[in-house]
Scaffold this motif. Structure first.
Motif, PDB file in Angstrom:
ATOM      1  N   VAL A  22       9.188  10.692  -4.568  1.00 19.71           N
ATOM      2  CA  VAL A  22       8.776   9.396  -5.515  1.00 19.71           C
ATOM      3  C   VAL A  22       9.265   8.226  -4.921  1.00 19.71           C
ATOM      4  O   VAL A  22       8.641   7.254  -4.812  1.00 19.71           O
ATOM      5  N   ASP A  25       6.927   7.471  -1.953  1.00 22.44           N
ATOM      6  CA  ASP A  25       5.435   7.072  -2.349  1.00 22.44           C
ATOM      7  C   ASP A  25       5.728   5.683  -2.889  1.00 22.44           C
ATOM      8  O   ASP A  25       4.620   5.113  -2.836  1.00 22.44           O
ATOM      9  N   ALA A  26       6.669   5.174  -3.314  1.00 23.59           N
ATOM     10  CA  ALA A  26       6.522   3.816  -3.977  1.00 23.59           C
ATOM     11  C   ALA A  26       6.100   2.789  -2.920  1.00 23.59           C
ATOM     12  O   ALA A  26       5.224   2.101  -3.690  1.00 23.59           O
ATOM     13  N   ALA A  28       4.027   2.767  -0.716  1.00 27.88           N
ATOM     14  CA  ALA A  28       2.383   2.755  -0.646  1.00 27.88           C
ATOM     15  C   ALA A  28       1.707   2.476  -1.896  1.00 27.88           C
ATOM     16  O   ALA A  28       0.609   1.657  -1.943  1.00 27.88           O
ATOM     17  N   GLU A  29       2.262   3.051  -3.042  1.00 27.26           N
ATOM     18  CA  GLU A  29       1.622   2.890  -4.368  1.00 27.26           C
ATOM     19  C   GLU A  29       1.777   1.262  -4.676  1.00 27.26           C
ATOM     20  O   GLU A  29       0.769   0.845  -5.336  1.00 27.26           O
ATOM     21  N   SER A  30       3.073   0.637  -4.234  1.00 27.73           N
ATOM     22  CA  SER A  30       3.041  -0.834  -4.821  1.00 27.73           C
ATOM     23  C   SER A  30       1.986  -1.634  -3.861  1.00 27.73           C
ATOM     24  O   SER A  30       1.477  -2.698  -4.333  1.00 27.73           O
ATOM     25  N   GLY A  32      -1.095  -0.510  -2.842  1.00 30.00           N
ATOM     26  CA  GLY A  32      -2.145  -0.135  -3.263  1.00 30.00           C
ATOM     27  C   GLY A  32      -2.438  -1.073  -4.411  1.00 30.00           C
ATOM     28  O   GLY A  32      -3.635  -1.833  -4.513  1.00 30.00           O
ATOM     29  N   THR A  33      -1.530  -1.555  -5.413  1.00 31.25           N
ATOM     30  CA  THR A  33      -1.178  -2.252  -6.489  1.00 31.25           C
ATOM     31  C   THR A  33      -1.767  -3.471  -6.062  1.00 31.25           C
ATOM     32  O   THR A  33      -2.558  -4.293  -6.685  1.00 31.25           O
ATOM     33  N   GLN A  36      -5.168  -4.175  -4.961  1.00 30.16           N
ATOM     34  CA  GLN A  36      -6.289  -4.195  -6.063  1.00 30.16           C
ATOM     35  C   GLN A  36      -6.284  -5.588  -6.975  1.00 30.16           C
ATOM     36  O   GLN A  36      -7.266  -6.100  -7.149  1.00 30.16           O
TER      37      GLN A  36
END
Length: 107
Positions: A22, A25-26, A28-30, A32-33, A36
């Motif tokens: 977790v 991955d945080a 990369a996910e942030s 990505g957000t 977007q």
């Protein structure tokens, strides 16, 4: 492997690995957000620009129509002469006067 605990070491290892995943991955996910949201913002900005251009074209058409109507609504030579006197020395007004005279010559 975790040391001896009252809980099975496989369970503690599993929980530790899940927490590390977790945390890994945080970022990369942030990002990505963020991408977007940026893409959506750019899209909305483009839509607003198109809408503003359409509104400006509508207003420009109305202004042009009013100007042409004004030219056609000067029915007498007196009005034309008075307009020329008011705008004497103004090249735009003189050009408009010449165009009106040319239009009236073909009417």
């Amino acid at each position: 492997m975790a040391g001896d605990t009252p809980v099975n070491s496989q369970i503690t290892d599993s929980v530790t690995q899940a927490n590390v995943k977790v945390l890994g991955d945080a970022p990369a996910e942030s990002m990505g957000t963020v991408y977007q949201v940026f893409a959506q913002t750019v899209g909305v900005s483009m839509q607003n620009a198109v809408g503003n251009q359409q509104n400006a074209n509508t207003i420009d058409t109305a202004i042009t129509t009013q100007g042409v109507n004004l030219l056609y609504s000067l029915p007498t030579a007196t009005d034309s002469r008075a307009t020329t006197e008011v705008f004497s020395g103004n090249s735009v007004a003189e050009t408009m006067q010449a165009l009106k005279a040319a239009v009236q010559a073909f009417s």
